[in-house]
Design a protein around this motif. Structure first.
Motif, mmCIF file in Angstrom:
data_model
loop_
_atom_site.group_PDB
_atom_site.id
_atom_site.type_symbol
_atom_site.label_atom_id
_atom_site.label_comp_id
_atom_site.label_asym_id
_atom_site.label_seq_id
_atom_site.Cartn_x
_atom_site.Cartn_y
_atom_site.Cartn_z
ATOM 1 N N SER A 63 -9.271 7.458 -17.772
ATOM 2 C CA SER A 63 -9.655 7.114 -16.594
ATOM 3 C C SER A 63 -9.111 5.858 -15.668
ATOM 4 N N LYS A 64 -8.362 5.185 -16.578
ATOM 5 C CA LYS A 64 -7.658 4.028 -15.969
ATOM 6 C C LYS A 64 -6.397 4.568 -15.180
ATOM 7 N N THR A 65 -5.789 5.533 -15.929
ATOM 8 C CA THR A 65 -4.611 6.151 -15.389
ATOM 9 C C THR A 65 -5.036 6.858 -14.037
ATOM 10 N N GLU A 66 -6.081 7.689 -14.075
ATOM 11 C CA GLU A 66 -6.755 8.414 -12.717
ATOM 12 C C GLU A 66 -6.980 7.302 -11.625
ATOM 13 N N GLU A 67 -7.551 6.218 -11.896
ATOM 14 C CA GLU A 67 -7.951 5.471 -11.168
ATOM 15 C C GLU A 67 -6.752 4.976 -10.323
ATOM 16 N N ASP A 68 -5.531 4.459 -11.242
ATOM 17 C CA ASP A 68 -4.177 3.927 -10.498
ATOM 18 C C ASP A 68 -3.711 4.984 -9.670
ATOM 19 N N THR A 69 -3.921 6.364 -10.281
ATOM 20 C CA THR A 69 -3.264 7.616 -9.426
ATOM 21 C C THR A 69 -3.876 7.754 -7.871
ATOM 22 N N ARG A 70 -5.304 7.560 -8.021
ATOM 23 C CA ARG A 70 -5.830 7.646 -6.841
ATOM 24 C C ARG A 70 -5.390 6.566 -5.779
ATOM 25 N N GLN A 71 -5.245 5.314 -6.279
ATOM 26 C CA GLN A 71 -4.874 4.124 -5.632
ATOM 27 C C GLN A 71 -3.734 4.304 -5.174
ATOM 28 N N GLU A 72 -2.554 4.917 -5.718
ATOM 29 C CA GLU A 72 -1.330 5.147 -5.151
ATOM 30 C C GLU A 72 -1.424 6.119 -4.097
ATOM 31 N N MET A 73 -2.209 7.303 -4.368
ATOM 32 C CA MET A 73 -2.052 8.171 -3.188
ATOM 33 C C MET A 73 -2.914 7.757 -1.850
ATOM 34 N N MET A 74 -3.719 6.661 -2.091
ATOM 35 C CA MET A 74 -4.538 6.188 -1.060
ATOM 36 C C MET A 74 -3.363 5.390 -0.259
ATOM 37 N N ILE A 75 -2.797 4.512 -0.956
ATOM 38 C CA ILE A 75 -1.612 3.620 -0.266
ATOM 39 C C ILE A 75 -0.897 4.515 0.612
ATOM 40 N N ASP A 76 -0.256 5.594 -0.160
ATOM 41 C CA ASP A 76 0.792 6.422 0.558
ATOM 42 C C ASP A 76 0.126 7.139 1.709
ATOM 43 N N THR A 77 -1.220 7.325 1.792
ATOM 44 C CA THR A 77 -1.709 7.968 3.027
ATOM 45 C C THR A 77 -1.785 6.772 3.995
ATOM 46 N N LEU A 78 -2.005 5.435 3.730
ATOM 47 C CA LEU A 78 -1.741 4.378 4.785
ATOM 48 C C LEU A 78 -0.426 3.700 5.146
ATOM 49 N N THR A 79 0.708 4.388 4.301
ATOM 50 C CA THR A 79 2.147 4.013 4.522
ATOM 51 C C THR A 79 3.054 4.845 5.279
ATOM 52 N N CYS A 80 3.603 4.290 6.377
ATOM 53 C CA CYS A 80 4.435 5.111 7.236
ATOM 54 C C CYS A 80 5.814 5.613 6.359
ATOM 55 N N PRO A 81 5.930 6.953 6.108
ATOM 56 C CA PRO A 81 7.164 7.396 5.395
ATOM 57 C C PRO A 81 8.432 6.858 5.821
ATOM 58 N N LEU A 82 8.487 6.247 7.007
ATOM 59 C CA LEU A 82 9.867 5.745 7.714
ATOM 60 C C LEU A 82 10.107 4.258 7.396
ATOM 61 N N THR A 83 8.861 3.673 7.757
ATOM 62 C CA THR A 83 9.179 1.892 7.533
ATOM 63 C C THR A 83 8.798 1.553 6.022
ATOM 64 N N LEU A 84 7.944 2.474 5.221
ATOM 65 C CA LEU A 84 7.289 2.113 4.160
ATOM 66 C C LEU A 84 6.396 0.883 4.044
ATOM 67 N N ALA A 85 5.771 0.870 5.163
ATOM 68 C CA ALA A 85 4.808 -0.192 5.410
ATOM 69 C C ALA A 85 3.586 0.199 5.911
ATOM 70 N N ILE A 86 2.491 -0.536 5.853
ATOM 71 C CA ILE A 86 1.045 -0.067 6.148
ATOM 72 C C ILE A 86 1.167 -0.025 7.768
ATOM 73 N N PHE A 87 0.575 0.981 8.363
ATOM 74 C CA PHE A 87 0.324 1.432 9.554
ATOM 75 C C PHE A 87 0.007 0.303 10.682
ATOM 76 N N ILE A 88 0.383 0.047 11.688
ATOM 77 C CA ILE A 88 -0.193 -0.555 12.833
ATOM 78 C C ILE A 88 -0.385 0.279 13.772
ATOM 79 N N ASP A 89 0.238 1.024 14.183
ATOM 80 C CA ASP A 89 -0.274 2.205 15.349
ATOM 81 C C ASP A 89 0.086 3.545 14.823
ATOM 82 N N PRO A 90 -0.787 4.149 14.019
ATOM 83 C CA PRO A 90 -0.447 5.451 13.442
ATOM 84 C C PRO A 90 -0.635 6.680 14.256
ATOM 85 N N VAL A 91 0.599 7.474 14.494
ATOM 86 C CA VAL A 91 0.389 8.700 15.071
ATOM 87 C C VAL A 91 0.876 9.815 14.529
ATOM 88 N N VAL A 92 0.185 11.002 14.862
ATOM 89 C CA VAL A 92 0.544 12.318 14.248
ATOM 90 C C VAL A 92 1.577 13.077 15.228
#
Length: 359
Positions: free
Chosen positions: A279-308
């Motif tokens: 359960s802990k491993t699953e929770e950690d995985t979900r956290q990592e996927m969530m952070i990835d969703t909020l992170t720019c793949p170029l800057t590797l930082a949390i978005f300020i002005d996200p665009v598609v």
């Protein structure tokens, strides 16, 4: 609204070809839901999106799978229909059929490369030479990186003899050059081969890319804030509650310390079960996927002005704008972009706002 109700609502919206922003919100919070088929259902969100014929929507959802190691494009329905079976139900979605055929072929090449079945890769590349420089949005490596990991120098030389097969040796994985990937994967000979035969690649001035990859000070602060928040709470659960209309209860320092002590006590206990570990491993995985969703793949930082962008990926506006000045291909898949339009990602903005971050 419970997670189950939230998932069913997202599937219904996908089924009715409506409220895509709600579907995107659900998969942004839970990337694994794209292929999940709950009890009483035959199709997942993926299957409904395929039937809709909307390639742009599909690409946005696939881009969210880049950190989901369990994602499989060929996930079947509960009654064993494939995505091709679903697409064939309509005769007016040729673009969708073309897109999934392309993705499946790219998957085949990379799956064969992963297990060093080079002859099978070779045959596909002979038919589609451009595929050596492309990958699906949910894949980490291009073909050249799999070759680097396997020290496949002879195969690399062989593939170069295919008509119109020209490897783009500037392709990166996790922003790293081919020789760096090779060394990280324990293949220094491949790295030395690249460095010897393609020195211009390594001597190339990367100042432009370095500037593009550099996050703003505001983005750095926001990233640090999210990382700190991860240490204090399960942000996925809190986001679920907040975005479904329930207020987040921010923990005080005393509550955090109490929680940490409880965890330490639990970890020291010899009675801790395998299920709780899972359960802990699953929770950690979900956290990592969530952070990835909020992170720019170029800057590797949390978005300020996200665009598609047209490839379905979300980027920091300033970084992707700089990229598009000199490129007409996706920085994540190397596929040619149909256009250079950038649209605000209001879903990601809403998720970040729900975290109550301060700049």
């Amino acid at each position: 609204m419970s997670d189950t109700e939230f998932l069913h609502k997202a599937i219904n919206n996908a089924k009715n070809f409506e409220n895509f922003s709600d579907v995107l919100m659900a998969v942004s919070l839970h990337p694994e839901w794209l292929t999940m088929i709950p009890e009483g259902r035959k199709w997942a969100i993926l299957h409904q999106i395929i039937l809709s014929g909307n390639v742009n929507n599909l690409d946005q959802l696939l881009a969210l799978q880049k950190s989901n190691k369990e994602f499989r494009l060929l996930t079947q329905t509960s009654d064993n229909q494939t995505i091709f079976d679903i697409a064939s139900l309509r005769n007016d979605i040729s673009d969708m059929i073309k897109r999934i055929e392309q993705l499946v072929k790219l998957d085949q090449i990379l799956n064969y490369a992963k297990v060093c079945e080079w002859d099978k890769c070779y045959e596909i590349v002979k038919e589609n030479p451009s595929f050596v420089n492309e990958k699906p949005p949910y894949r980490r490596f291009y073909l050249i990186h799999h070759m680097a990991c396997a020290n496949a120098i002879k195969q690399f030389e062989s593939f170069k003899e295919i008509k119109n097969c020209i490897f783009d040796l500037n392709l990166r994985a996790d922003r790293k050059k081919i020789n760096v990937i090779a060394r990280e994967e324990g293949q220094p000979k491949f790295a030395e081969y690249i460095e010897k035969h393609y020195p211009n690649l390594l001597d190339k001035d990367d100042s432009t890319l370095d500037e593009l990859y550099k996050p703003s000070e505001e983005a750095k602060k926001r990233t640090n804030a999210v990382n700190a928040m991860m240490d204090q709470q399960c942000i996925v659960k809190d986001l679920d509650n907040n975005l479904l209309g329930k207020p987040i209860k921010m923990k005080s320092r005393a509550e955090v310390m109490l929680h940490i002590n409880e965890i330490r006590t639990q970890q020291e206990s010899e009675l801790k079960t395998k299920s709780s570990q899972a359960s802990k491993t699953e929770e950690d995985t979900r956290q990592e996927m969530m952070i990835d969703t909020l992170t720019c793949p170029l800057t590797l930082a949390i978005f300020i002005d996200p665009v598609v962008a047209a490839d379905g990926f979300t980027y920091e506006r300033s970084s992707i704008t700089a990229w598009l000045k000199n490129n007409d291909r996706s920085p994540m898949t190397n596929q040619k972009l149909p256009n250079k339009d950038l649209n605000p990602n209001t879903v990601v903005k809403q998720i970040i706002n729900a975290l109550h971050l301060t700049p």
